[in-house]
Design a protein around this motif. Structure first.
Motif, PDB file in Angstrom:
ATOM      1  N   ALA A  78      35.254  65.306  51.144  1.00  0.00           N
ATOM      2  CA  ALA A  78      35.588  66.258  50.077  1.00  0.00           C
ATOM      3  C   ALA A  78      36.181  67.527  50.653  1.00  0.00           C
ATOM      4  O   ALA A  78      35.713  68.059  51.651  1.00  0.00           O
ATOM      5  CB  ALA A  78      34.340  66.593  49.259  1.00  0.00           C
ATOM      6  N   LEU A  79      37.245  68.024  49.996  1.00  0.00           N
ATOM      7  CA  LEU A  79      37.911  69.258  50.388  1.00  0.00           C
ATOM      8  C   LEU A  79      38.000  70.199  49.193  1.00  0.00           C
ATOM      9  O   LEU A  79      38.339  69.775  48.079  1.00  0.00           O
ATOM     10  CB  LEU A  79      39.329  68.974  50.890  1.00  0.00           C
ATOM     11  N   GLU A  80      37.697  71.475  49.435  1.00  0.00           N
ATOM     12  CA  GLU A  80      37.933  72.508  48.435  1.00  0.00           C
ATOM     13  C   GLU A  80      38.875  73.529  49.044  1.00  0.00           C
ATOM     14  O   GLU A  80      38.516  74.229  49.986  1.00  0.00           O
ATOM     15  CB  GLU A  80      36.626  73.170  48.002  1.00  0.00           C
ATOM     16  N   LEU A  81      40.076  73.621  48.494  1.00  0.00           N
ATOM     17  CA  LEU A  81      41.115  74.487  49.034  1.00  0.00           C
ATOM     18  C   LEU A  81      41.436  75.588  48.040  1.00  0.00           C
ATOM     19  O   LEU A  81      41.798  75.308  46.892  1.00  0.00           O
ATOM     20  CB  LEU A  81      42.386  73.677  49.330  1.00  0.00           C
ATOM     21  N   ASN A  82      41.303  76.821  48.455  1.00  0.00           N
ATOM     22  CA  ASN A  82      41.700  77.969  47.646  1.00  0.00           C
ATOM     23  C   ASN A  82      42.935  78.580  48.293  1.00  0.00           C
ATOM     24  O   ASN A  82      42.866  79.149  49.381  1.00  0.00           O
ATOM     25  CB  ASN A  82      40.564  78.987  47.582  1.00  0.00           C
ATOM     26  N   VAL A  83      44.058  78.443  47.608  1.00  0.00           N
ATOM     27  CA  VAL A  83      45.335  78.766  48.231  1.00  0.00           C
ATOM     28  C   VAL A  83      46.217  79.554  47.271  1.00  0.00           C
ATOM     29  O   VAL A  83      46.189  79.336  46.048  1.00  0.00           O
ATOM     30  CB  VAL A  83      46.049  77.465  48.679  1.00  0.00           C
ATOM     31  N   ASP A  84      46.988  80.480  47.808  1.00  0.00           N
ATOM     32  CA  ASP A  84      47.962  81.237  47.035  1.00  0.00           C
ATOM     33  C   ASP A  84      49.269  80.451  47.016  1.00  0.00           C
ATOM     34  O   ASP A  84      50.007  80.426  48.000  1.00  0.00           O
ATOM     35  CB  ASP A  84      48.174  82.615  47.674  1.00  0.00           C
ATOM     36  N   LEU A  85      49.553  79.806  45.893  1.00  0.00           N
ATOM     37  CA  LEU A  85      50.723  78.936  45.815  1.00  0.00           C
ATOM     38  C   LEU A  85      52.028  79.716  45.740  1.00  0.00           C
ATOM     39  O   LEU A  85      53.112  79.129  45.804  1.00  0.00           O
ATOM     40  CB  LEU A  85      50.608  78.008  44.608  1.00  0.00           C
ATOM     41  N   ARG A  86      51.946  81.039  45.591  1.00  0.00           N
ATOM     42  CA  ARG A  86      53.171  81.844  45.558  1.00  0.00           C
ATOM     43  C   ARG A  86      53.767  82.023  46.942  1.00  0.00           C
ATOM     44  O   ARG A  86      54.942  82.331  47.089  1.00  0.00           O
ATOM     45  CB  ARG A  86      52.865  83.219  44.952  1.00  0.00           C
ATOM     46  N   ASN A  87      52.939  81.854  47.965  1.00  0.00           N
ATOM     47  CA  ASN A  87      53.400  82.113  49.324  1.00  0.00           C
ATOM     48  C   ASN A  87      54.346  81.009  49.784  1.00  0.00           C
ATOM     49  O   ASN A  87      54.062  79.828  49.647  1.00  0.00           O
ATOM     50  CB  ASN A  87      52.191  82.193  50.268  1.00  0.00           C
ATOM     51  N   ARG A  88      55.441  81.425  50.335  1.00  0.00           N
ATOM     52  CA  ARG A  88      56.455  80.462  50.757  1.00  0.00           C
ATOM     53  C   ARG A  88      56.248  79.942  52.175  1.00  0.00           C
ATOM     54  O   ARG A  88      57.007  79.105  52.650  1.00  0.00           O
ATOM     55  CB  ARG A  88      57.853  81.092  50.641  1.00  0.00           C
ATOM     56  N   ASP A  89      55.229  80.477  52.870  1.00  0.00           N
ATOM     57  CA  ASP A  89      54.961  79.990  54.219  1.00  0.00           C
ATOM     58  C   ASP A  89      54.581  78.518  54.183  1.00  0.00           C
ATOM     59  O   ASP A  89      53.837  78.080  53.307  1.00  0.00           O
ATOM     60  CB  ASP A  89      53.829  80.795  54.857  1.00  0.00           C
ATOM     61  N   ALA A  90      55.080  77.780  55.119  1.00  0.00           N
ATOM     62  CA  ALA A  90      54.806  76.342  55.166  1.00  0.00           C
ATOM     63  C   ALA A  90      53.460  76.095  55.840  1.00  0.00           C
ATOM     64  O   ALA A  90      53.346  76.199  57.065  1.00  0.00           O
ATOM     65  CB  ALA A  90      55.911  75.616  55.908  1.00  0.00           C
ATOM     66  N   ILE A  91      52.438  75.802  55.033  1.00  0.00           N
ATOM     67  CA  ILE A  91      51.142  75.420  55.576  1.00  0.00           C
ATOM     68  C   ILE A  91      51.107  73.900  55.638  1.00  0.00           C
ATOM     69  O   ILE A  91      51.436  73.223  54.659  1.00  0.00           O
ATOM     70  CB  ILE A  91      49.993  75.934  54.679  1.00  0.00           C
ATOM     71  N   GLN A  92      50.686  73.376  56.736  1.00  0.00           N
ATOM     72  CA  GLN A  92      50.768  71.930  56.950  1.00  0.00           C
ATOM     73  C   GLN A  92      49.636  71.193  56.213  1.00  0.00           C
ATOM     74  O   GLN A  92      48.874  70.426  56.801  1.00  0.00           O
ATOM     75  CB  GLN A  92      50.706  71.634  58.451  1.00  0.00           C
ATOM     76  N   LEU A  93      49.542  71.432  54.900  1.00  0.00           N
ATOM     77  CA  LEU A  93      48.476  70.795  54.118  1.00  0.00           C
ATOM     78  C   LEU A  93      48.654  69.285  54.056  1.00  0.00           C
ATOM     79  O   LEU A  93      47.680  68.549  53.881  1.00  0.00           O
ATOM     80  CB  LEU A  93      48.440  71.386  52.707  1.00  0.00           C
ATOM     81  N   HIS A  94      49.888  68.827  54.189  1.00  0.00           N
ATOM     82  CA  HIS A  94      50.120  67.378  54.163  1.00  0.00           C
ATOM     83  C   HIS A  94      49.512  66.683  55.376  1.00  0.00           C
ATOM     84  O   HIS A  94      49.360  65.457  55.393  1.00  0.00           O
ATOM     85  CB  HIS A  94      51.627  67.089  54.110  1.00  0.00           C
ATOM     86  N   SER A  95      49.151  67.478  56.393  1.00  0.00           N
ATOM     87  CA  SER A  95      48.547  66.903  57.594  1.00  0.00           C
ATOM     88  C   SER A  95      47.046  66.676  57.441  1.00  0.00           C
ATOM     89  O   SER A  95      46.425  66.052  58.313  1.00  0.00           O
ATOM     90  CB  SER A  95      48.799  67.821  58.803  1.00  0.00           C
ATOM     91  N   LEU A  96      46.470  67.204  56.363  1.00  0.00           N
ATOM     92  CA  LEU A  96      45.039  67.008  56.141  1.00  0.00           C
ATOM     93  C   LEU A  96      44.743  65.536  55.874  1.00  0.00           C
ATOM     94  O   LEU A  96      45.593  64.800  55.342  1.00  0.00           O
ATOM     95  CB  LEU A  96      44.572  67.860  54.963  1.00  0.00           C
ATOM     96  N   PRO A  97      43.544  65.078  56.199  1.00  0.00           N
ATOM     97  CA  PRO A  97      43.222  63.658  56.018  1.00  0.00           C
ATOM     98  C   PRO A  97      42.993  63.314  54.549  1.00  0.00           C
ATOM     99  O   PRO A  97      42.654  64.187  53.743  1.00  0.00           O
ATOM    100  CB  PRO A  97      41.929  63.504  56.829  1.00  0.00           C
ATOM    101  N   PRO A  98      43.152  62.051  54.160  1.00  0.00           N
ATOM    102  CA  PRO A  98      42.851  61.626  52.790  1.00  0.00           C
ATOM    103  C   PRO A  98      41.378  61.871  52.455  1.00  0.00           C
ATOM    104  O   PRO A  98      40.505  61.736  53.313  1.00  0.00           O
ATOM    105  CB  PRO A  98      43.179  60.125  52.802  1.00  0.00           C
ATOM    106  N   VAL A  99      41.099  62.246  51.205  1.00  0.00           N
ATOM    107  CA  VAL A  99      39.733  62.539  50.788  1.00  0.00           C
ATOM    108  C   VAL A  99      39.442  61.857  49.456  1.00  0.00           C
ATOM    109  O   VAL A  99      40.343  61.434  48.729  1.00  0.00           O
ATOM    110  CB  VAL A  99      39.506  64.060  50.648  1.00  0.00           C
ATOM    111  N   GLN A 100      38.162  61.759  49.142  1.00  0.00           N
ATOM    112  CA  GLN A 100      37.729  61.190  47.869  1.00  0.00           C
ATOM    113  C   GLN A 100      37.600  62.245  46.777  1.00  0.00           C
ATOM    114  O   GLN A 100      37.761  61.956  45.601  1.00  0.00           O
ATOM    115  CB  GLN A 100      36.389  60.473  48.040  1.00  0.00           C
TER     116      GLN A 100
END
Length: 431
Positions: free
Chosen positions: A57-79
């Motif tokens: 399980a992952l809980e992500l609190n993120v500012d979606l307005r920021n244009r910086d490329a965060i490598q969230l796609h690199s996180l592992p699959p979760v349920q």
């Protein structure tokens, strides 16, 4: 060597290794702060998360307005995935939002629970609601539980097709907000949620039959959806229930008459807790349908307190409880509490009956202050009086616990009376 550089290099080296040693941690909560963290530190955390062996399980609190490329796609699959998004009406297709979309696509086969929370409905590029955008690349999605807090009620048919496995849906604060015009009138809001792409209409057309529903507003399309199938087990409705008393009452009667009966044989938990008094509260208009819920185990419902029954200061004993004289003077067997208890006695599987008070309907026009606090009749006290004065009762009929304002009442046999009476139970920790 620069101390900051040395410290950062040390963290880069040891943090992922330390996180990989967390062999029993299955949930990770990450508040991604774009202003107080550097790219290397975010990448370091992502590297550590990928090495956590038991993560589900992952809980992500993120500012979606920021244009910086965060490598969230690199996180592992979760349920289980929970996304907390910052306030913003419209966002562009930046690295953060795209990374979340790719993470959800990667987790399609495993993902069972998805939660999206924001401080305002979000659309991507001023056209696509956030949920629709995030699910566009999913395939073989087996999502069971979906929770939306402040989200658009609009769904596309393509997204509905991806929700075929959905069993429970929670929607909060969606009805009172609109993602394309925050200044819309009440009439605009109702027309928007009644459109052909409204979530309830789309679920009905797609024949997706939910087992659990939690909402804070009821609409015509919601009532129509409930009446279209059989099998609902849990229903929780809380909230203001429209801005006017007349509108609220019409929808409440429609709900009790045409929607709830459909699930009489399957419903196990029913919570109806409106903010204001009215037809959503218990009364003769809903006694028949409530009595038909033969598998109900938990019932929470509000009552309308008689405005003529006002308790004064001398109505209380030194310990703050109503006096015996007060009970005798104010007890009324035709009071909604007594009728509700009688209705509960007809439900063979009922374990818990929670009785609530509601704010005066006149407070719908109040724009500030706490309406519940200003109620002149002390609903909890009135409930207590009628719960403890209703008797004697037969234990074979009244097997359920009664809850009111945090107090729990169980049926007890008193030494100085025949039969049984409900009294507060202090011996068990109910928390």
């Amino acid at each position: 060597m620069d101390p900051y550089y040395a410290r950062s290099q040390s963290i880069k080296e040891w943090l992922p290794l330390a996180m990989s040693r967390l062999s029993k941690v299955n949930t990770f909560i990450w508040h991604i702060n774009h202003l107080r963290s550097d790219d290397w530190s975010r990448d370091c955390v992502i590297s550590g998360i990928t090495q956590m062996p038991s993560l589900t399980a992952l809980e992500l609190n993120v500012d979606l307005r920021n244009r910086d490329a965060i490598q969230l796609h690199s996180l592992p699959p979760v349920q289980v995935l929970s996304i907390g998004a910052a306030h913003q009406n419209s966002i562009s297709r930046n690295g953060s939002i795209q990374g979340l979309r790719e993470l959800i696509a990667k987790s399609s086969r495993q993902l069972r629970q998805l939660t999206i929370k924001s401080s305002h409905p979000i659309q991507v590029e001023r056209s696509t609601p956030l949920l629709c955008y995030l699910l566009q690349d999913t395939s073989h999605l087996h999502l069971k539980h979906l929770s939306l807090d402040v989200s658009s009620l609009i769904l596309s048919s393509a997204i509905v097709d991806r929700l075929r496995s959905l069993e429970s849906l929670s929607i909060k604060n969606a009805f009172r907000h609109t993602w394309w015009s925050p200044s819309s009138s009440e009439e605009d809001l109702h027309s928007q949620v009644s459109s052909d792409r409204d979530v309830w209409h789309m679920l009905m057309v797609g024949r997706i039959h939910l087992q659990e529903i939690t909402i804070d507003e009821s609409t015509e399309s919601f009532v129509a959806y409930l009446g279209s199938y059989i099998g609902l087990k849990v229903l929780v409705i809380t909230g203001a229930m429209y801005n006017t008393q007349a509108q609220s009452d019409v929808h409440a009667i429609e709900f009790y008459r045409n929607a709830l009966f459909t699930h009489a044989n399957t419903l196990e938990k029913l919570v109806i807790s409106p903010t204001y008094e009215g037809k959503w509260c218990f009364g003769e208009h809903c006694m028949r349908v409530l009595s038909s819920l033969v598998n109900l185990r938990l019932l929470t419902i509000s009552i309308v307190v008689d405005s003529a029954q006002i308790l004064f200061e001398d109505s209380y004993s030194d310990n703050g409880s109503p006096t015996t004289t007060t009970r005798n003077n104010h007890y009324d067997p035709s009071h909604p509490v007594c009728l509700l208890m009688q209705t509960g006695s007809t439900l063979p599987k009922l374990n818990m009956l929670s009785i609530r008070g509601a704010s005066l309907s006149a407070n719908r026009e109040v724009e500030c202050g706490n309406g519940r606090v200003s109620h002149p009749i002390y609903p909890d006290t009135q409930i207590d009086i009628h719960v403890t004065s209703n008797g004697p009762l037969h234990p074979s009929e009244y097997k359920f616990i009664i809850e009111n304002g945090g107090s729990h009442y169980t049926l007890q046999r008193l030494d100085d009376s025949e039969g049984c009476w409900y009294r507060q139970n202090y011996t068990k920790n109910w928390s």
